[in-house]
Design a protein around this motif. Structure first.
Motif, PDB file in Angstrom:
ATOM      1  N   ILE A 164      -2.116   2.193   1.246  1.00 49.56           N
ATOM      2  CA  ILE A 164      -1.360   2.043   0.053  1.00 49.56           C
ATOM      3  C   ILE A 164       0.210   1.277   0.222  1.00 49.56           C
ATOM      4  O   ILE A 164       0.520   1.392   1.280  1.00 49.56           O
ATOM      5  CB  ILE A 164      -1.041   3.321  -0.805  1.00 49.56           C
ATOM      6  N   PRO A 165       0.446   0.223  -0.486  1.00 49.59           N
ATOM      7  CA  PRO A 165       1.573  -0.319  -0.236  1.00 49.59           C
ATOM      8  C   PRO A 165       2.823   0.542  -0.441  1.00 49.59           C
ATOM      9  O   PRO A 165       2.981   1.377  -1.135  1.00 49.59           O
ATOM     10  CB  PRO A 165       1.662  -1.532  -1.253  1.00 49.59           C
TER      11      PRO A 165
ATOM     12  N   ALA B   3       1.651  -1.522   4.586  1.00 50.33           N
ATOM     13  CA  ALA B   3       0.857  -0.498   4.621  1.00 50.33           C
ATOM     14  C   ALA B   3       1.152   0.957   4.939  1.00 50.33           C
ATOM     15  O   ALA B   3       1.372   1.094   5.909  1.00 50.33           O
ATOM     16  CB  ALA B   3      -0.635  -0.837   5.052  1.00 50.33           C
TER      17      ALA B   3
ATOM     18  N   THR C  24       6.606  -5.130   1.724  1.00 45.08           N
ATOM     19  CA  THR C  24       5.569  -4.366   1.547  1.00 45.08           C
ATOM     20  C   THR C  24       4.628  -4.080   2.605  1.00 45.08           C
ATOM     21  O   THR C  24       4.248  -4.955   3.335  1.00 45.08           O
ATOM     22  CB  THR C  24       4.469  -5.023   0.522  1.00 45.08           C
TER      23      THR C  24
END
Lengths: 290, 406
Positions: A130-131, A140, A138
């Motif tokens: 998810i970012p 992960a 951004t």
């Protein structure tokens, strides 16, 4: 764009450091040049993959199971497979050569077991992909997690090794195994602990990288090579060195990929490696072991 | 003296030929089993691909042959014996293993190794001994030239130009319809597949008037794709193309998702059609394009997929797998029609015959399946990797734009 490259580079470097920390313990303290290192990492990735997809355990809980298990298994490997070599070796160099040969064999055993159990196909699962927004960049979440672990483990081990009695004993073994015996350090027990600790660390690293890298039974050697570069660059047996060297590699690769050409990342990695070896053959933080 | 020598030589030659043909016919009569051999990458960097696309097909075919009682030769079923070697992803090893299969194990039929590189490496050996080489994991623009040099070689995946032409046609149409701009961002792995395909794409896209805003290659084993994804994102291209290997394909899509990079056209390389891809990305696969693709309404391939899943508990690869099975079906039928292990006749039959396969009736042209036999470009549509190009009867329209990541 600079902040982005910087943060991406640090994350990648954190992963390299994480992957290399176990080896720096095994090679630096236990004096075992473990060629099956990457295979242990991939085995941990498979174990957590199985725990996650079949048994339904969260990979973080999986790591809490896999890392201690790897620690015990590595301790057993040291006691059964490597201790006879340690007893027999007349010099440190002889031990290095013997351990390379023995762990080269171990590499094929571990790889063969993985091939029998999982075949040669690629495996991958999605966890924490998810970012997360960090200073407008951004990244992960799983990569950030790997970086955080690298930092925490690296610093914790550094402090443990420099500030505690047991850590000092381990460092004494790394510096001079013969003299260490004179001050009543059980060298073999200390080396076994260092090797097992290294095994537990690499398993934790394997679990973390499996969250974002696709793996199969054959890619262990990639990690062994990367870890070896980081360890030698940072100074054998030095935790802080591994962390710094990993970050240097990660940043170099990302900067080169961002501003020059992604095709030159490997060339840049090896150039930096060469330069550091020429200027400081003992590694960045190497002082005959720390 | 010379004359006598010549007569002697002639007599000897006749005699030799006689014994040889006698031996050959004896062998054919007495053949109580057919030996099938192959060398394949069970370990090393090629193992990932070989284990998805190739080995499962071999195992499926052997099982079916064994269930039937063997290969049909001269009106009766002859059981098969399989000999397998690991080439360890190494071309010298592959050449040695294939030579050993031919000269020591004396196999009747050979199956090809995995990948373009290894198939090119063993090509001369297959050719020297006249064994048919039905490759289905090799893409090379040299294929037409190779067929002239090695008439025993067959290239079921064709040439990189054929894929690029199909892709460029698709993109040109979308651009004319005003759906995408004329800018493309392309990355490729610095290895055989990526080099070949990106070269062809550079030519093809350039000729069609597209501008390459980004054209970068990266080394095999690159573990972080984010700098390249960011650059592609900044490039303003509506079309993103990656000629990547399976681990990179997953990493690229992963990173694109994290960075919310959803170009109107997203094309990624090997691995997009692997069963692991929808497992990993779920509904997010929708709209992603790659090489290969199936016709969702083809009963033959649906049946093949069912058998594949029953035996291996996973889907086939949606690019090479079906052609692998087709090549084995064709080999089996060619052997049956020839009625004996006469490899020259089998090669001839493969070149000229028409065969019943899961892809329908196939007649090869220049040792390759003609255009229209199978899809060159596919796209994930409603959870199925659907063939969308080249233009033809069984192709579905392209879905554009790719939906945003969920």
């Amino acid at each position: 764009m600079f902040v982005e490259a910087l943060l991406t580079g640090i994350t990648l470097g954190g992963m390299y450091a994480l992957v290399a920390m176990g080896l720096t313990l095994q090679y630096g303290v236990a004096r075992i040049m473990n060629l099956s290192y990457g295979e242990i990492l991939v085995a941990a990735a498979f174990a957590v993959f199985w725990l996650f997809t079949v048994a339904g355990f969260n990979p973080l809980i999986g790591m809490a199971m896999v890392a201690p298990a790897a620690l015990v298994i590595n301790w057993v490997i040291y006691r059964i497979l490597l201790l006879p070599l340690v007893r027999r070796a007349k010099t440190r160099d002889a031990l290095e050569v013997d351990s390379i040969l023995a762990t080269f064999g171990l590499l094929f055993v571990v790889q063969g077991v993985m091939l029998v159990l999982f075949g040669g196909a690629y495996y991958s699962y999605s966890f924490l992909a998810i970012p997360v927004d960090v200073f407008g960049v951004t990244i992960a979440a799983n990569r950030l997690l790997a970086l955080a672990f690298a930092a925490v483990i690296g610093l914790a081990l550094y402090i443990g090794l420099t500030r505690t009695r047991a850590g000092t004993a381990l460092r004494a073994v790394a510096v001079d195994p013969v003299s260490a015996q004179l001050v009543a350090i059980d060298v073999r027990a200390a080396a076994a602990i260092a090797f097992a600790l290294g095994g537990g660390l690499v398993a934790a690293g394997g679990v973390l990288v499996s969250m974002f890298l696709t793996f199969n039974a054959n890619i262990g050697v990639v990690f062994t090579m990367k870890a070896l570069i980081v360890v030698i660059m940072g100074g054998v047996g030095n935790m802080l060195g591994a962390l710094v060297a990993g970050l240097i590699l990660g940043l170099t690769e990302t900067f080169v990929a961002t501003w020059i050409d992604p095709g030159l990342t490997l060339a840049a990695t090896y150039s930096i490696f060469l330069i550091i070896l020429l200027v400081r053959p003992q590694g960045l933080f190497g002082r005959g072991g720390r | 003296m010379t004359r006598r020598f010549r007569i002697l030589a002639a007599a000897l030659a006749v005699g030799l030929a006689g014994t040889l043909s006698l031996a050959a016919s004896n062998q054919a009569l007495a053949q109580d089993k057919i030996k099938i051999g192959y060398a394949i990458s069970k370990t090393g960097p090629n193992a990932g691909g070989a284990n998805i696309t190739q080995i499962p097909n071999y195992q499926l075919w052997f099982k079916e042959l064994n269930d039937k009682g063997g290969l049909m030769i001269g009106g009766k079923r002859v059981p098969i014996e399989v000999i397998e070697y690991d080439d360890r992803s190494n071309s010298e090893e592959a050449v040695r293993a294939v030579e050993r299969l031919i000269t020591q194990d004396k196999v009747d039929l050979l199956l090809p190794p995995w990948g373009t590189g290894l198939n090119l490496a063993v090509g001369p050996v297959f050719n020297k001994y006249g064994y048919p080489q039905l490759t289905f994991s090799a893409v090379t623009d040299q294929a037409p030239a190779l067929v002239k040099r090695w008439p025993n070689s067959f290239w079921f995946l064709g040439t990189s130009v054929q894929y690029i032409n199909a892709l460029v046609d698709l993109l040109s149409k979308q651009q004319k319809a005003g759906k995408i701009n004329g800018t493309v961002a392309m990355i490729s792995v610095a290895d055989g597949f990526g080099i070949d395909l990106s070269k062809a794409a550079r030519d093809g896209l350039g000729k069609a008037g597209f501008k390459l805003a980004m054209d970068k290659s990266y080394p095999v084993g690159t573990q972080d794709m984010s700098p390249m994804i960011s650059e592609a994102q900044r490039s303003g291209a509506d079309t993103f193309i990656a000629f990547s290997y399976p681990p990179d394909t997953v990493a690229i899509n992963d990173q694109a998702k994290v960075a919310s990079f959803a170009p109107k056209v997203m094309f990624t390389g090997v691995g997009t059609g692997f069963p692991l891809f929808p497992q990993r990305f779920g509904a997010n696969v929708e709209g992603i394009m790659s090489l290969g693709g199936w016709n969702p309404n083809n009963a033959g391939t649906a049946e093949y997929r069912k058998k594949h899943v029953a035996m291996h508990s996973r889907d086939p690869d949606y690019w090479g797998s079906q052609l692998g099975y087709v090549s084995l079906q064709m080999l089996e039928q060619a052997v049956e029609r020839v009625g004996k292990i006469d490899r020259a006749a089998i090669v001839k039959e493969l070149q000229t015959g028409t065969f019943d396969t899961v892809l329908g009736k196939i007649k090869l042209v220049d040792n390759m399946p003609p255009k229209g036999t199978y899809a060159y470009i596919g796209q994930w549509q409603n959870g199925f990797f659907t063939g969308i190009a080249p233009d033809g009867a069984n192709m579905k329209p392209m879905v554009i734009p790719k939906p945003a990541w969920k």
